[in-house]
Write a protein that holds these residues in place. Structure first.
Motif, PDB file in Angstrom:
ATOM      1  N   LEU A  28       0.490  -1.439   0.080  1.00  0.00           N
ATOM      2  CA  LEU A  28      -0.264  -0.149   0.293  1.00  0.00           C
ATOM      3  C   LEU A  28       0.653   1.470  -0.403  1.00  0.00           C
ATOM      4  O   LEU A  28       2.070   1.117   0.929  1.00  0.00           O
ATOM      5  CB  LEU A  28      -0.303  -0.385   0.971  1.00  0.00           C
ATOM      6  CG  LEU A  28      -1.851  -1.465   1.745  1.00  0.00           C
ATOM      7  CD1 LEU A  28      -2.352  -1.180   2.887  1.00  0.00           C
ATOM      8  CD2 LEU A  28      -2.941  -0.564   0.170  1.00  0.00           C
ATOM      9  N   GLU A  29       1.102   2.315  -0.994  1.00  0.00           N
ATOM     10  CA  GLU A  29       0.856   3.600  -0.938  1.00  0.00           C
ATOM     11  C   GLU A  29       0.086   3.676   0.058  1.00  0.00           C
ATOM     12  O   GLU A  29      -0.847   4.279   0.049  1.00  0.00           O
ATOM     13  CB  GLU A  29       0.797   4.425  -2.117  1.00  0.00           C
ATOM     14  CG  GLU A  29       1.383   5.217  -2.111  1.00  0.00           C
ATOM     15  CD  GLU A  29       3.543   5.276  -2.548  1.00  0.00           C
ATOM     16  OE1 GLU A  29       4.302   6.176  -2.553  1.00  0.00           O
ATOM     17  OE2 GLU A  29       3.645   3.787  -3.100  1.00  0.00           O
ATOM     18  N   ALA A 231      -5.029   8.899  10.530  1.00  0.00           N
ATOM     19  CA  ALA A 231      -3.681   7.995  11.035  1.00  0.00           C
ATOM     20  C   ALA A 231      -3.227   7.263  12.096  1.00  0.00           C
ATOM     21  O   ALA A 231      -2.482   6.353  11.936  1.00  0.00           O
ATOM     22  CB  ALA A 231      -2.994   9.360  11.301  1.00  0.00           C
ATOM     23  N   THR A 232      -3.450   7.732  13.104  1.00  0.00           N
ATOM     24  CA  THR A 232      -3.790   7.064  13.921  1.00  0.00           C
ATOM     25  C   THR A 232      -4.594   5.092  13.702  1.00  0.00           C
ATOM     26  O   THR A 232      -4.037   4.147  14.402  1.00  0.00           O
ATOM     27  CB  THR A 232      -4.732   7.586  15.637  1.00  0.00           C
ATOM     28  OG1 THR A 232      -4.040   8.441  15.871  1.00  0.00           O
ATOM     29  CG2 THR A 232      -4.564   6.622  16.448  1.00  0.00           C
ATOM     30  N   ALA A 233      -5.835   5.862  13.422  1.00  0.00           N
ATOM     31  CA  ALA A 233      -6.316   4.258  12.655  1.00  0.00           C
ATOM     32  C   ALA A 233      -5.494   3.380  12.142  1.00  0.00           C
ATOM     33  O   ALA A 233      -5.414   2.208  12.506  1.00  0.00           O
ATOM     34  CB  ALA A 233      -7.899   4.313  11.989  1.00  0.00           C
ATOM     35  N   LEU A 234      -5.129   3.987  11.191  1.00  0.00           N
ATOM     36  CA  LEU A 234      -4.400   2.690  10.611  1.00  0.00           C
ATOM     37  C   LEU A 234      -3.178   2.633  11.047  1.00  0.00           C
ATOM     38  O   LEU A 234      -2.871   1.345  10.822  1.00  0.00           O
ATOM     39  CB  LEU A 234      -3.187   4.253   9.203  1.00  0.00           C
ATOM     40  CG  LEU A 234      -2.592   3.463   8.451  1.00  0.00           C
ATOM     41  CD1 LEU A 234      -3.486   2.535   7.228  1.00  0.00           C
ATOM     42  CD2 LEU A 234      -1.727   4.724   7.774  1.00  0.00           C
ATOM     43  N   PHE A 263     -11.929   6.141   6.392  1.00  0.00           N
ATOM     44  CA  PHE A 263     -11.171   6.364   6.212  1.00  0.00           C
ATOM     45  C   PHE A 263     -10.738   5.585   4.425  1.00  0.00           C
ATOM     46  O   PHE A 263      -9.834   5.839   3.831  1.00  0.00           O
ATOM     47  CB  PHE A 263     -11.027   4.742   6.742  1.00  0.00           C
ATOM     48  CG  PHE A 263      -9.568   3.634   6.573  1.00  0.00           C
ATOM     49  CD1 PHE A 263      -8.785   4.145   8.068  1.00  0.00           C
ATOM     50  CD2 PHE A 263      -9.174   3.596   5.744  1.00  0.00           C
ATOM     51  CE1 PHE A 263      -7.695   3.882   8.303  1.00  0.00           C
ATOM     52  CE2 PHE A 263      -8.011   3.016   5.935  1.00  0.00           C
ATOM     53  CZ  PHE A 263      -7.159   3.526   7.287  1.00  0.00           C
ATOM     54  N   ARG A 264     -11.768   5.358   3.943  1.00  0.00           N
ATOM     55  CA  ARG A 264     -11.643   5.163   2.253  1.00  0.00           C
ATOM     56  C   ARG A 264     -10.931   6.660   1.624  1.00  0.00           C
ATOM     57  O   ARG A 264     -10.813   6.274   0.517  1.00  0.00           O
ATOM     58  CB  ARG A 264     -12.555   4.326   1.719  1.00  0.00           C
ATOM     59  CG  ARG A 264     -12.148   4.358   0.541  1.00  0.00           C
ATOM     60  CD  ARG A 264     -13.000   3.738  -0.371  1.00  0.00           C
ATOM     61  NE  ARG A 264     -13.685   2.222  -0.074  1.00  0.00           N
ATOM     62  CZ  ARG A 264     -13.065   1.148  -0.381  1.00  0.00           C
ATOM     63  NH1 ARG A 264     -11.751   1.337  -1.438  1.00  0.00           N
ATOM     64  NH2 ARG A 264     -13.026  -0.329  -0.148  1.00  0.00           N
ATOM     65  N   GLN A 265     -12.080   7.589   2.281  1.00  0.00           N
ATOM     66  CA  GLN A 265     -11.819   8.676   2.229  1.00  0.00           C
ATOM     67  C   GLN A 265     -10.242   9.666   2.102  1.00  0.00           C
ATOM     68  O   GLN A 265      -9.737   9.601   0.989  1.00  0.00           O
ATOM     69  CB  GLN A 265     -12.985   9.472   2.119  1.00  0.00           C
ATOM     70  CG  GLN A 265     -14.100   9.922   1.450  1.00  0.00           C
ATOM     71  CD  GLN A 265     -15.038  10.978   2.102  1.00  0.00           C
ATOM     72  OE1 GLN A 265     -14.934  10.798   3.614  1.00  0.00           O
ATOM     73  NE2 GLN A 265     -16.016  11.032   1.398  1.00  0.00           N
ATOM     74  N   PHE A 269      -8.136   3.258   0.159  1.00  0.00           N
ATOM     75  CA  PHE A 269      -8.396   2.054   0.455  1.00  0.00           C
ATOM     76  C   PHE A 269      -8.970   1.745   1.848  1.00  0.00           C
ATOM     77  O   PHE A 269      -8.794   2.522   2.554  1.00  0.00           O
ATOM     78  CB  PHE A 269      -6.908   0.727   0.345  1.00  0.00           C
ATOM     79  CG  PHE A 269      -5.773   1.230   1.348  1.00  0.00           C
ATOM     80  CD1 PHE A 269      -5.896   1.576   2.928  1.00  0.00           C
ATOM     81  CD2 PHE A 269      -5.097   2.565   0.418  1.00  0.00           C
ATOM     82  CE1 PHE A 269      -4.886   1.770   3.317  1.00  0.00           C
ATOM     83  CE2 PHE A 269      -3.662   2.984   1.330  1.00  0.00           C
ATOM     84  CZ  PHE A 269      -3.684   2.732   2.469  1.00  0.00           C
ATOM     85  N   SER A 270     -10.199   0.552   2.098  1.00  0.00           N
ATOM     86  CA  SER A 270     -10.637   0.538   3.271  1.00  0.00           C
ATOM     87  C   SER A 270      -9.657  -0.137   3.596  1.00  0.00           C
ATOM     88  O   SER A 270      -9.252  -0.722   3.989  1.00  0.00           O
ATOM     89  CB  SER A 270     -11.253  -1.097   2.715  1.00  0.00           C
ATOM     90  OG  SER A 270     -10.912  -1.962   2.207  1.00  0.00           O
TER      91      SER A 270
END
Length: 280
Positions: A28-29, A231-234, A263-265, A269-270
Motif C-alpha cells: 500500500l502507498e 492516521a491513528t486508526a491506520l 478511512f477510504r476517503q 483503500f478500506s
C-alpha cells in the motif's frame, strides 16, 4: 524473520516512548503521515520506502532499518514480497524527554555524530544495536513486568548505539503552525466530541480566528480532525489485532460504516485492505 511478541498491540509509556509490531497484508502507498517524534523501524519482511518532501527517498529491506528524525510529514510504501508474506516491521518511538538526558546530551557535545535527515537508512545495523532495539521493544511491551526506570535505560541504550554509528537524535524543532497545535490537541483524546469552538477555547482563540489561521495554512478544522483520527486508526490496524469496530470507536466513530467511508476517503483503500485476508 517472524518476531514473537507477548501482545501485538500499541505499547506506550508517557515520557519514555512507544513500541509496535506492524503487519500489513498487502502493498500500500500511504501518503502524508505526520511523524512528530524520532522513530526507529527494523524491517523483518517486505520492503519499506519513505519519502519526505524534496529529500531523496529511502528504501529498506529485511534486516535493515530506517530512522525517522521526527517533525516531518512523510509518504510510506510498505511492500510485500513475491511469496505473498505480509509486510512486517518493529518500531520504537523515542519521547523527546529522553533526548534531554544529561549524559546523552554530553556525549553529543563531544562527538561529531550527525543529526539524521528526515529519513536515514541503516543498511547494516550492528548486532549490538539490533539487540538493544529488541530489548527496549520488549521492555515497553511487557508493561506490567518492567519498571519505567529500566525501560528508560533500555531506550537510552539504543540511542547510545546509534551514537556509536555516528547518528545523534535531536528534539524536533518547534513548528509554530496553528494546524499542528490543533492536531496535537486532538490526538490526546481522539474519541472526544471535538468542535472548532472547543478547540479554539483550548488554544485561547476565538473560533473565527482559529478558522482564519487554519485557512491561511490551506487546511480546516474538519480536515485536521479526520486526518488525526484516520492516521491513528491506520496505525492500530497495522499494529494490533483489535476488531475494526473497536478501532472505529477508539477514534471517535460509533458507526463502523461511517468510519470505513472516512478511512477510504483519506487513504484510498478500506480498513480491511490494510490487514488483508491473511491477517484477518
Amino acid at each position: 524473520m517472524s518476531i514473537d511478541t507477548p501482545d501485538r498491540d500499541m505499547h506506550v509509556r508517557p515520557g519514555l516512548g512507544a513500541a509496535a509490531h506492524v503487519m500489513q497484508g498487502r502493498e500500500l502507498e500511504i501518503l502524508r503521515i505526520r511523524v512528530d517524534q524520532p522513530m526507529l523501524i527494523f524491517i523483518d519482511k517486505g520492503t519499506k520506502t519513505v519519502r519526505c518532501g524534496d529529500s531523496p527517498s529511502v528504501q529498506a529491506f529485511p534486516g535493515q532499518a530506517i530512522l525517522l528524525a521526527g517533525g516531518h510529514t512523510v509518504d510510506f510504501n510498505n511492500g510485500v514480497l513475491e511469496d505473498g508474506e505480509p509486510y512486517e516491521a518493529r518500531c520504537l518511538v523515542f519521547d523527546p524527554a529522553l533526548l534531554e538526558d544529561a549524559y546523552y546530551a554530553g556525549r553529543i557535545a563531544t562527538t561529531d555524530a550527525a543529526a539524521p535527515g528526515p529519513a536515514q537508512l541503516l543498511r547494516q545495523p550492528s548486532p549490538d544495536l539490533a539487540a538493544a532495539f529488541e530489548n527496549a521493544r520488549r521492555a515497553l511491551a511487557l508493561t506490567s513486568a518492567v519498571p519505567d526506570a529500566i525501560v528508560r535505560q533500555r531506550l537510552l541504550e539504543v540511542m547510545h548505539w546509534l551514537l556509536e554509528a555516528g547518528i545523534a537524535l535531536h528534539r524536533p524543532q518547534v513548528d509554530p503552525r496553528i494546524s499542528l497545535k490543533v492536531r496535537s490537541l486532538i490526538v490526546r483524546r481522539l474519541d472526544h466530541n471535538w468542535t472548532a469552538t472547543s478547540v479554539a477555547g483550548q488554544l485561547a482563540l476565538s473560533e473565527a480566528t482559529l478558522r482564519r489561521r487554519l485557512a491561511e495554512e490551506s487546511t480546516s478544522f474538519s480536515e485536521l480532525l479526520v486526518d488525526a483520527r484516520m492516521a491513528t486508526a491506520l496505525t492500530l490496524l497495522q499494529a494490533t489485532t483489535h476488531p475494526v469496530s473497536e478501532i472505529a470507536l477508539s477514534v471517535g466513530y460509533e458507526s463502523s460504516s461511517r468510519f470505513a467511508v472516512r478511512f477510504r476517503q483519506r487513504f484510498g483503500f478500506s480498513p480491511t485492505t490494510v490487514r488483508g485476508k491473511r491477517l484477518c
